[in-house]
Design a protein around this motif. Structure first.
Motif, PDB file in Angstrom:
ATOM      1  N   THR A 167      43.409  33.657  30.917  1.00  0.00           N
ATOM      2  CA  THR A 167      42.821  34.111  32.184  1.00  0.00           C
ATOM      3  C   THR A 167      42.345  32.941  33.035  1.00  0.00           C
ATOM      4  OG1 THR A 167      40.713  34.414  31.025  1.00  0.00           O
ATOM      5  CG2 THR A 167      42.121  36.352  31.292  1.00  0.00           C
ATOM      6  N   VAL A 168      42.107  31.787  32.410  1.00  0.00           N
ATOM      7  CA  VAL A 168      41.697  30.601  33.168  1.00  0.00           C
ATOM      8  C   VAL A 168      42.783  30.219  34.160  1.00  0.00           C
ATOM      9  CG1 VAL A 168      41.061  28.160  32.974  1.00  0.00           C
ATOM     10  CG2 VAL A 168      40.229  29.804  31.285  1.00  0.00           C
ATOM     11  N   ALA A 169      44.047  30.443  33.808  1.00  0.00           N
ATOM     12  CA  ALA A 169      45.144  30.141  34.726  1.00  0.00           C
ATOM     13  C   ALA A 169      45.028  30.965  36.000  1.00  0.00           C
ATOM     14  CB  ALA A 169      46.486  30.401  34.044  1.00  0.00           C
ATOM     15  N   GLY A 170      44.630  32.222  35.877  1.00  0.00           N
ATOM     16  CA  GLY A 170      44.471  33.069  37.053  1.00  0.00           C
ATOM     17  C   GLY A 170      43.408  32.539  37.994  1.00  0.00           C
ATOM     18  N   VAL A 171      42.256  32.170  37.447  1.00  0.00           N
ATOM     19  CA  VAL A 171      41.178  31.632  38.282  1.00  0.00           C
ATOM     20  C   VAL A 171      41.617  30.339  38.953  1.00  0.00           C
ATOM     21  CG1 VAL A 171      38.854  30.685  38.262  1.00  0.00           C
ATOM     22  CG2 VAL A 171      39.364  32.707  36.938  1.00  0.00           C
ATOM     23  N   ALA A 172      42.289  29.466  38.195  1.00  0.00           N
ATOM     24  CA  ALA A 172      42.716  28.179  38.742  1.00  0.00           C
ATOM     25  C   ALA A 172      43.662  28.368  39.919  1.00  0.00           C
ATOM     26  CB  ALA A 172      43.387  27.353  37.648  1.00  0.00           C
ATOM     27  N   MET A 173      44.634  29.266  39.787  1.00  0.00           N
ATOM     28  CA  MET A 173      45.561  29.496  40.904  1.00  0.00           C
ATOM     29  C   MET A 173      44.849  30.136  42.094  1.00  0.00           C
ATOM     30  SD  MET A 173      49.178  30.604  39.101  1.00  0.00           S
ATOM     31  CE  MET A 173      48.498  31.585  37.767  1.00  0.00           C
ATOM     32  N   GLY A 174      43.899  31.035  41.835  1.00  0.00           N
ATOM     33  CA  GLY A 174      43.137  31.622  42.928  1.00  0.00           C
ATOM     34  C   GLY A 174      42.339  30.587  43.699  1.00  0.00           C
ATOM     35  N   LEU A 175      41.761  29.609  42.982  1.00  0.00           N
ATOM     36  CA  LEU A 175      40.973  28.566  43.633  1.00  0.00           C
ATOM     37  C   LEU A 175      41.836  27.581  44.413  1.00  0.00           C
ATOM     38  CD1 LEU A 175      38.376  27.781  40.814  1.00  0.00           C
ATOM     39  CD2 LEU A 175      37.909  28.857  43.019  1.00  0.00           C
ATOM     40  N   LEU A 176      43.137  27.527  44.125  1.00  0.00           N
ATOM     41  CA  LEU A 176      44.034  26.608  44.824  1.00  0.00           C
ATOM     42  C   LEU A 176      44.612  27.205  46.102  1.00  0.00           C
ATOM     43  CD1 LEU A 176      46.025  24.999  41.863  1.00  0.00           C
ATOM     44  CD2 LEU A 176      44.186  23.977  43.208  1.00  0.00           C
ATOM     45  N   LEU A 177      44.354  28.477  46.364  1.00  0.00           N
ATOM     46  CA  LEU A 177      44.897  29.108  47.567  1.00  0.00           C
ATOM     47  C   LEU A 177      44.288  28.500  48.825  1.00  0.00           C
ATOM     48  CD1 LEU A 177      44.988  32.881  46.553  1.00  0.00           C
ATOM     49  CD2 LEU A 177      46.891  31.258  46.605  1.00  0.00           C
ATOM     50  N   ARG A 178      45.076  28.429  49.872  1.00  0.00           N
ATOM     51  CA  ARG A 178      44.632  27.838  51.130  1.00  0.00           C
ATOM     52  C   ARG A 178      43.832  28.856  51.925  1.00  0.00           C
ATOM     53  NH1 ARG A 178      49.105  27.123  52.756  1.00  0.00           N
ATOM     54  NH2 ARG A 178      49.351  28.448  54.597  1.00  0.00           N
ATOM     55  N   VAL A 179      42.727  28.414  52.477  1.00  0.00           N
ATOM     56  CA  VAL A 179      41.860  29.297  53.255  1.00  0.00           C
ATOM     57  C   VAL A 179      42.032  29.072  54.745  1.00  0.00           C
ATOM     58  CG1 VAL A 179      39.462  30.007  53.646  1.00  0.00           C
ATOM     59  CG2 VAL A 179      40.217  29.412  51.354  1.00  0.00           C
ATOM     60  N   ALA A 180      42.498  27.887  55.147  1.00  0.00           N
ATOM     61  CA  ALA A 180      42.702  27.622  56.568  1.00  0.00           C
ATOM     62  C   ALA A 180      43.726  28.597  57.145  1.00  0.00           C
ATOM     63  CB  ALA A 180      43.175  26.186  56.767  1.00  0.00           C
ATOM     64  N   LYS A 181      43.524  28.996  58.387  1.00  0.00           N
ATOM     65  CA  LYS A 181      44.412  29.963  59.026  1.00  0.00           C
ATOM     66  C   LYS A 181      45.794  29.356  59.279  1.00  0.00           C
ATOM     67  CE  LYS A 181      41.016  32.843  61.444  1.00  0.00           C
ATOM     68  NZ  LYS A 181      40.584  33.357  62.763  1.00  0.00           N
ATOM     69  N   ASP A 182      46.819  30.182  59.145  1.00  0.00           N
ATOM     70  CA  ASP A 182      48.172  29.795  59.519  1.00  0.00           C
ATOM     71  C   ASP A 182      48.354  30.068  61.009  1.00  0.00           C
ATOM     72  OD1 ASP A 182      49.025  28.873  57.097  1.00  0.00           O
ATOM     73  OD2 ASP A 182      49.829  30.802  56.445  1.00  0.00           O
ATOM     74  N   ALA A 240      40.365  33.783  44.182  1.00  0.00           N
ATOM     75  CA  ALA A 240      40.644  33.762  45.621  1.00  0.00           C
ATOM     76  C   ALA A 240      39.396  34.128  46.421  1.00  0.00           C
ATOM     77  CB  ALA A 240      41.787  34.728  45.939  1.00  0.00           C
ATOM     78  N   GLU A 241      38.629  35.120  45.946  1.00  0.00           N
ATOM     79  CA  GLU A 241      37.404  35.508  46.639  1.00  0.00           C
ATOM     80  C   GLU A 241      36.374  34.383  46.596  1.00  0.00           C
ATOM     81  OE1 GLU A 241      36.300  39.096  44.667  1.00  0.00           O
ATOM     82  OE2 GLU A 241      37.465  40.378  46.015  1.00  0.00           O
ATOM     83  N   LEU A 242      36.289  33.702  45.446  1.00  0.00           N
ATOM     84  CA  LEU A 242      35.354  32.587  45.338  1.00  0.00           C
ATOM     85  C   LEU A 242      35.758  31.458  46.275  1.00  0.00           C
ATOM     86  CD1 LEU A 242      32.944  31.238  43.984  1.00  0.00           C
ATOM     87  CD2 LEU A 242      34.480  30.428  42.191  1.00  0.00           C
ATOM     88  N   LYS A 243      37.065  31.165  46.350  1.00  0.00           N
ATOM     89  CA  LYS A 243      37.533  30.097  47.243  1.00  0.00           C
ATOM     90  C   LYS A 243      37.167  30.419  48.692  1.00  0.00           C
ATOM     91  CE  LYS A 243      39.922  26.428  48.515  1.00  0.00           C
ATOM     92  NZ  LYS A 243      41.330  26.279  48.114  1.00  0.00           N
ATOM     93  N   ARG A 244      37.348  31.679  49.086  1.00  0.00           N
ATOM     94  CA  ARG A 244      36.993  32.054  50.448  1.00  0.00           C
ATOM     95  C   ARG A 244      35.496  31.911  50.686  1.00  0.00           C
ATOM     96  NH1 ARG A 244      34.666  35.380  53.590  1.00  0.00           N
ATOM     97  NH2 ARG A 244      35.543  35.957  55.618  1.00  0.00           N
ATOM     98  N   GLU A 245      34.692  32.336  49.713  1.00  0.00           N
ATOM     99  CA  GLU A 245      33.245  32.218  49.864  1.00  0.00           C
ATOM    100  C   GLU A 245      32.818  30.762  49.983  1.00  0.00           C
ATOM    101  OE1 GLU A 245      30.830  34.612  50.121  1.00  0.00           O
ATOM    102  OE2 GLU A 245      32.482  36.002  50.334  1.00  0.00           O
ATOM    103  N   LEU A 246      33.486  29.874  49.247  1.00  0.00           N
ATOM    104  CA  LEU A 246      33.133  28.453  49.276  1.00  0.00           C
ATOM    105  C   LEU A 246      33.510  27.790  50.598  1.00  0.00           C
ATOM    106  CD1 LEU A 246      34.273  27.421  45.680  1.00  0.00           C
ATOM    107  CD2 LEU A 246      31.917  27.408  46.534  1.00  0.00           C
ATOM    108  N   VAL A 247      34.567  28.277  51.248  1.00  0.00           N
ATOM    109  CA  VAL A 247      35.072  27.616  52.452  1.00  0.00           C
ATOM    110  C   VAL A 247      34.533  28.249  53.732  1.00  0.00           C
ATOM    111  CG1 VAL A 247      37.152  26.968  53.744  1.00  0.00           C
ATOM    112  CG2 VAL A 247      37.151  26.867  51.246  1.00  0.00           C
ATOM    113  N   VAL A 248      34.579  29.575  53.840  1.00  0.00           N
ATOM    114  CA  VAL A 248      34.166  30.232  55.077  1.00  0.00           C
ATOM    115  C   VAL A 248      33.118  31.317  54.857  1.00  0.00           C
ATOM    116  CG1 VAL A 248      36.369  29.773  56.207  1.00  0.00           C
ATOM    117  CG2 VAL A 248      36.070  31.910  54.959  1.00  0.00           C
ATOM    118  N   GLY A 249      32.713  31.547  53.635  1.00  0.00           N
ATOM    119  CA  GLY A 249      31.790  32.632  53.341  1.00  0.00           C
ATOM    120  C   GLY A 249      30.366  32.162  53.141  1.00  0.00           C
ATOM    121  N   GLU A 250      29.620  32.971  52.378  1.00  0.00           N
ATOM    122  CA  GLU A 250      28.200  32.710  52.170  1.00  0.00           C
ATOM    123  C   GLU A 250      27.943  31.391  51.458  1.00  0.00           C
ATOM    124  OE1 GLU A 250      25.376  34.625  52.968  1.00  0.00           O
ATOM    125  OE2 GLU A 250      26.755  35.642  54.296  1.00  0.00           O
TER     126      GLU A 250
END
Length: 457
Positions: free
Chosen positions: A244-259, A93-103
Motif C-alpha cells: 500500500t506504500v506504493a499507492g501513497v507514493a504515487m499519489g504524492l507524486l501527482l502534479r497539482v499545478a493547473k494544466d 493525492a488528497e494529501l498532496k493537494r492539501e500540501l500545495v493548495v489546501g489547508e
C-alpha cells in the motif's frame, strides 16, 4: 417488438452512460461511500455468523496468482495488499493537494489539524500500552487503534451534519489524511522485517519514471500509467515493504499545478476519476473479507477480559477523543494556531469522537500484527466494537451540534413581516445604518461560517 431499436439488456452488463455517470458521482460522495462500506461490513458479519460461515472462509482463503513471482495470494490478501493500494493512492493525492493548495500549505492553519492528528495517534497507542501493561499483556498491537477511517468518518458527518459549518469537514478531512499518512509510515517502518534491495531499487526507479512522465513530460493516457503502477506495486510488494506504500507514493507524486490557465489540477482530476473505484470496489471488498468476525459470547468476553483486545477498543473509543481534542487544545493554547471562528470547542470534541472510527486501516494493521487466526479474531472484534462505540457517541454529539446550528440559521433568517429582510437586521439600533445589500439567505455552513454568531454550548 418490431420498430424498436433498443438492444436486449444483459444482467450485470455495461450500464448506459447516464446511469454509469450517476453511480460514479454517487460513489464520490461521503454518504454513499460510507454506506457501501457499512453494508459490506454488515454482510461480512452476518455471513461469518451463519451456517454458511465455512463458505465465507473458503472464499476468503482461496489462493490464486502467479506463483513464480511470489504473488500467489489469498483473496483476503489480494484485497488488503492490492485493492487498498487504490484507497491509499487517493489518500496520497488528497494529501498532496492539501500540501500545495489546501489547508496544509499555510503553517498557521496546518498546525492545528497536524498536531491533533499526531496526538490522535500517540494517545491511543499510549492507552493501549497502559491497559496491556497493567493487565500483563504485550505492546504488539499498539499501532492498531492509531488510524481514523476516512470513508466512515466523513460518511457519518455527511449524514448527520446538514447544518454544521463546512470548516468542520475540512478539519476532519485534513486530520484523517495526516492520520492515514502516519499509519502508512508505521506500516512501512514497523511491519517490514526484511528488505529485498534489488526489488526496492526497481520500485524507486519506477516511481522516478512515473514522476518524469507525469510531471516533467506531461504525458497523458491511462495506458501508460496503469501498467507502470502495477509494476511499481509488484516491486514494492517483492521488496518486503507493504504494497500500500506504493499507492501513497504515487499519489504524492501527482502534479497539482493547473494544466493551462483554466485547466483542472491533475491531482484533483485523477483522484476524481479513481475515487469511485476506491469507494465502490476496493474498500468494500476489503471490508467484506476482513470484517467477518464470529461474534459469540467467548469473542465478546475476550474483548473485555484480554489485555490486547481491550487496549484496542479503549484506544479507539477513549484514546482518540483525548488525543484529538487534547492535541487541538494544546495547539491553540501554546502555538500560533487558532480555531476557525466558525467552530466551537464542542464541535471539535464531537469530531474527536468521530475520529475513533478506525475501521479500514485498523483492521489492516491488526492483520499485520496478529498472524494467529484466534488472536486476530479477537482484535478484529475489538476494532469493530471500539469503532461502533465511537460512531454512536459521535452521532449523538453531532446531532446536538447540528440542531444548535439549525436553530441559529432559522433565527438569523426569520422574516415575520415578509419584507425580504431578516428581522435580525431590523432589530438593531435605529441610529445604525440599514444594510445597503441584501442579507445572505443561503445556508451559512455552506460558506464555512455562521454569520458571526457563536454556537458555543
Amino acid at each position: 417488438m418490431p420498430g424498436r431499436s433498443r438492444r436486449n439488456r444483459t444482467f450485470l452488463g455495461r450500464l448506459p452512460l447516464p446511469e454509469r455517470t450517476f453511480v460514479a458521482d454517487a460513489l464520490r460522495t461521503e454518504t454513499v461511500g460510507g454506506m457501501v462500506l457499512l453494508v459490506a461490513a454488515a454482510v461480512a458479519l452476518v455471513w461469518a455468523n451463519t451456517p454458511l460461515s465455512s463458505a465465507y472462509e473458503s472464499i476468503r482463503d482461496f489462493h490464486f496468482g502467479i506463483e513464480a513471482l511470489g504473488l500467489e495470494l489469498s483473496l483476503a490478501h489480494w484485497t488488503a495488499d492490492g485493492l487498498l493500494a487504490i484507497f491509499f493512492f487517493v489518500a496520497g493525492a488528497e494529501l498532496k493537494r492539501e500540501l500545495v493548495v489546501g489547508e496544509l500549505r499555510h503553517p498557521g492553519t496546518a498546525v492545528l489539524p497536524v498536531i491533533a492528528a499526531f496526538c490522535g495517534m500517540a494517545v491511543p497507542a499510549l492507552v493501549y500500552g497502559l491497559v496491556t501493561t497493567s493487565m500483563g499483556g504485550t505492546w504488539n498491537g499498539w499501532a492498531v487503534p492509531m488510524a481514523t477511517d476516512i470513508a466512515f468518518a466523513l460518511g457519518v458527518l455527511a449524514v448527520i451534519g446538514t447544518h454544521l459549518p463546512s470548516a468542520l469537514r475540512a478539519f476532519l478531512l485534513t486530520l484523517a489524511v495526516v492520520d492515514d499518512l502516519g499509519a502508512v509510515v508505521v506500516i512501512a517502518l514497523v511491519y517490514t522485517s526484511t528488505i529485498h534491495l534489488p526489488a526496492l531499487i526497481g520500485a524507486v526507479l519506477g516511481l522516478g519514471l512515473f514522476f518524469h512522465l507525469h510531471d516533467r513530460r506531461r504525458v497523458h493516457g491511462w495506458y501508460w500509467y496503469l501498467p507502470l503502477a502495477v509494476v511499481i506495486w509488484g516491486l514494492t510488494y517483492a521488496s518486503g515493504i507493504h504494497a500500500t506504500v506504493a499507492g501513497v507514493a504515487m499519489g504524492l507524486l501527482l502534479r497539482v499545478a493547473k494544466d493551462g490557465e483554466r485547466g483542472r489540477r491533475p491531482a484533483e482530476q485523477i483522484a476524481h476519476l479513481v475515487r469511485p473505484v476506491s469507494a465502490g470496489v476496493a474498500v468494500p471488498l476489503f471490508a467484506l473479507f476482513s470484517a467477518g468476525v464470529s461474534v459469540s459470547g467467548d469473542t465478546l468476553g475476550a474483548v473485555v477480559s484480554e489485555p490486547e483486545p481491550l487496549g484496542v477498543a479503549l484506544g479507539l473509543a477513549a484514546g482518540k477523543v483525548v488525543g484529538v481534542f487534547g492535541g487541538s487544545y494544546i495547539a491553540v493554547r501554546f502555538t500560533r494556531a487558532r480555531l476557525n471562528p466558525a467552530l466551537a470547542w464542542a464541535d471539535v470534541f464531537a469530531v474527536a469522537t468521530l475520529a475513533g472510527i478506525g475501521f479500514t486501516v485498523s483492521l489492516l494493521i491488526g492483520e499485520l500484527t496478529y498472524p494467529d487466526p484466534a488472536d486476530l479474531e479477537h482484535i478484529k472484534a475489538a476494532v469493530l466494537l471500539g469503532s461502533l462505540a465511537s460512531a454512536l457517541l459521535a452521532c449523538v454529539l453531532l446531532r446536538l451540534r447540528n440542531n444548535k446550528y439549525r436553530r441559529l440559521y432559522a433565527e438569523e433568517n426569520r422574516d415575520e413581516n415578509a419584507d425580504g429582510i431578516p428581522d435580525i437586521y431590523q432589530q438593531a439600533d435605529s441610529t445604525s445604518p440599514r444594510p445597503t445589500t441584501e442579507p445572505r439567505t443561503q445556508d451559512p455552513d455552506r460558506h464555512g461560517h455562521n454569520g458571526g454568531r457563536s454556537a458555543d454550548s
